[in-house]
Design a protein around this motif. Structure first.
Motif, short mmCIF file in Angstrom:
data_model
loop_
_atom_site.label_atom_id
_atom_site.label_comp_id
_atom_site.label_asym_id
_atom_site.label_seq_id
_atom_site.Cartn_x
_atom_site.Cartn_y
_atom_site.Cartn_z
N HIS A 135 -0.86 -12.42 1.12
CA HIS A 135 -0.52 -11.65 2.32
C HIS A 135 -1.14 -12.28 3.58
N PRO A 136 -0.70 -13.48 3.93
CA PRO A 136 -1.30 -14.16 5.09
C PRO A 136 -1.08 -13.41 6.41
N LEU A 137 0.08 -12.74 6.50
CA LEU A 137 0.36 -12.00 7.74
C LEU A 137 -0.69 -10.89 7.94
N MET A 138 -1.00 -10.18 6.85
CA MET A 138 -2.00 -9.11 6.94
C MET A 138 -3.40 -9.70 7.16
N LEU A 175 7.46 -5.31 -4.56
CA LEU A 175 7.67 -6.74 -4.85
C LEU A 175 7.75 -6.98 -6.37
N TYR A 206 1.40 -18.87 2.03
CA TYR A 206 1.66 -18.03 0.85
C TYR A 206 1.21 -18.71 -0.43
N PRO A 214 14.87 -14.39 -0.56
CA PRO A 214 14.21 -15.49 -1.29
C PRO A 214 12.70 -15.26 -1.37
N PHE A 215 12.14 -15.56 -2.55
CA PHE A 215 10.70 -15.38 -2.77
C PHE A 215 9.96 -16.61 -2.23
N VAL A 216 8.95 -16.37 -1.39
CA VAL A 216 8.26 -17.46 -0.69
C VAL A 216 6.87 -17.68 -1.29
N GLU A 269 3.62 -2.10 -0.98
CA GLU A 269 4.40 -3.35 -0.90
C GLU A 269 4.42 -4.12 -2.22
N ILE A 282 8.49 -16.13 6.00
CA ILE A 282 9.31 -15.19 5.21
C ILE A 282 10.52 -14.70 6.01
C1 SAM Z 1 5.53 -7.40 7.24
S1 SAM Z 1 5.97 -8.49 5.95
C2 SAM Z 1 4.38 -8.80 5.29
C3 SAM Z 1 4.39 -9.82 4.22
C4 SAM Z 1 3.06 -9.97 3.49
N1 SAM Z 1 2.52 -8.69 3.11
C5 SAM Z 1 2.05 -10.73 4.29
O1 SAM Z 1 1.05 -10.13 4.70
O2 SAM Z 1 2.23 -11.93 4.51
C6 SAM Z 1 6.68 -7.44 4.75
C7 SAM Z 1 7.90 -8.03 4.05
O3 SAM Z 1 7.57 -9.26 3.46
C8 SAM Z 1 8.18 -9.34 2.18
N2 SAM Z 1 7.37 -10.26 1.37
C9 SAM Z 1 6.07 -10.14 1.06
N3 SAM Z 1 5.64 -11.21 0.33
C10 SAM Z 1 6.72 -12.01 0.19
C11 SAM Z 1 6.94 -13.27 -0.45
N4 SAM Z 1 5.96 -13.91 -1.09
N5 SAM Z 1 8.18 -13.80 -0.41
C12 SAM Z 1 9.20 -13.16 0.24
N6 SAM Z 1 9.05 -11.99 0.87
C13 SAM Z 1 7.84 -11.41 0.85
C14 SAM Z 1 8.17 -7.91 1.66
O4 SAM Z 1 9.18 -7.70 0.74
C15 SAM Z 1 8.41 -7.14 2.95
O5 SAM Z 1 9.78 -6.94 3.17
#
Ligand code: SAM
Length: 245
Positions: free
Chosen positions: A176-179, A219, A171, A164-166, A215, A140
């Protein structure tokens, strides 16, 4: 603020973040840092619980509060818009460093794996969680997430509000792979102390609340039906099959 100054400042914030996240790996894993989650003098369960919960609450309030669109609108009257994200990254890192410095150990063992192979497997799993965190940031836009791109551009354009939406790679499996990476890194440990359990429980609660109630609401506003459809197709955090296909 000149563009070169903005770039230097954002590079500095990024380096502070890198140092903080590396320290976090050692802090949670209990290695290679002077003070980790189970080290330091034990000052009593009640005192340690109060201090640790206050530190975790401080991080939650700062990290979510400063990310609210309303706060950002007010804040960018003081801080130049191109370095707003870098400033957020810097303050978040400093609050985390404060947490690492002031954390009170609760060293009582809650559970522990005796088997050597199980201990190694749990440590490797935790490392895999951290790897998932890092690789997801690149999916992202790593440099946008940590503010370098905004400082490099030197101005905030209308389209910047909708990145851009990923839906590729991780994903495609969870939203929320990062979380998910953080949860794996925090829970997979060969020895779970009371302090580590408190940390894992509190961060899990915070992550679930922040993702669901903050979040994802943002979104939905940003991407509308595209995100609603994504929610229907892809599970939130756990990669489990969805009911009904
Ligand atoms: C710290 S990142 C965590 C992203 C997501 N919550 C995760 O756990 O993978 C937070 C940012 O990612 C963005 N975000 C979350 N999902 C997204 C997606 N599918 N495509 C693009 N941006 C994304 C949010 O708008 C936010 O600015």
């Amino acid at each position: 603020m000149t563009r070169i100054l903005a770039l230097l400042y954002s590079a500095f914030c990024y380096l502070v973040f890198l140092a903080t996240i590396l320290y976090a790996i050692g802090f949670v894993g209990g290695f290679a840092v002077p003070r980790h989650i189970d080290s330091g003098p034990f000052a009593g369960t009640g005192f340690a619980l109060a201090v640790d919960l206050a530190l975790l609450a401080l991080f939650a309030v700062q990290h979510s509060g400063m990310a609210r669109p309303g706060f950002k609108r007010w804040w960018t009257r003081i801080v130049p818009a191109p370095v707003e994200r870098s400033t957020y990254v810097l303050v978040s890192s400093l609050v985390l460093l404060l947490l690492f410095a002031c954390w009170q150990a609760l060293p009582q063992t809650v559970w522990s794996a005796d088997n050597g192979i199980a201990r190694i497997a749990l440590s490797v799993l935790s490392g895999t969680g951290w790897a998932l965190v890092f690789s997801s940031t690149f999916l992202i836009s790593h440099f946008e997430l940590f503010g370098l791109q905004q400082a490099w551009r030197g101005r905030v354009q209308a389209g910047d509000a909708v990145p851009p939406f990923v839906t590729r790679a991780f994903y495609r499996i969870v939203r929320h792979p990062l979380m998910l990476g953080f949860l794996i890194a925090f829970w997979a440990t060969p020895t779970m102390s009371l302090g580590h359990l408190l940390f894992a429980l509190a961060t899990t609660g915070y992550i679930l609340f922040a993702v669901k109630c903050l979040e994802e609401r943002d979104l939905l506003k940003l991407y509308g039906d595209t995100y609603r459809d994504y929610q229907r197709r892809v599970p939130m955090i756990l990669p489990l099959p969805r009911r009904g296909g």
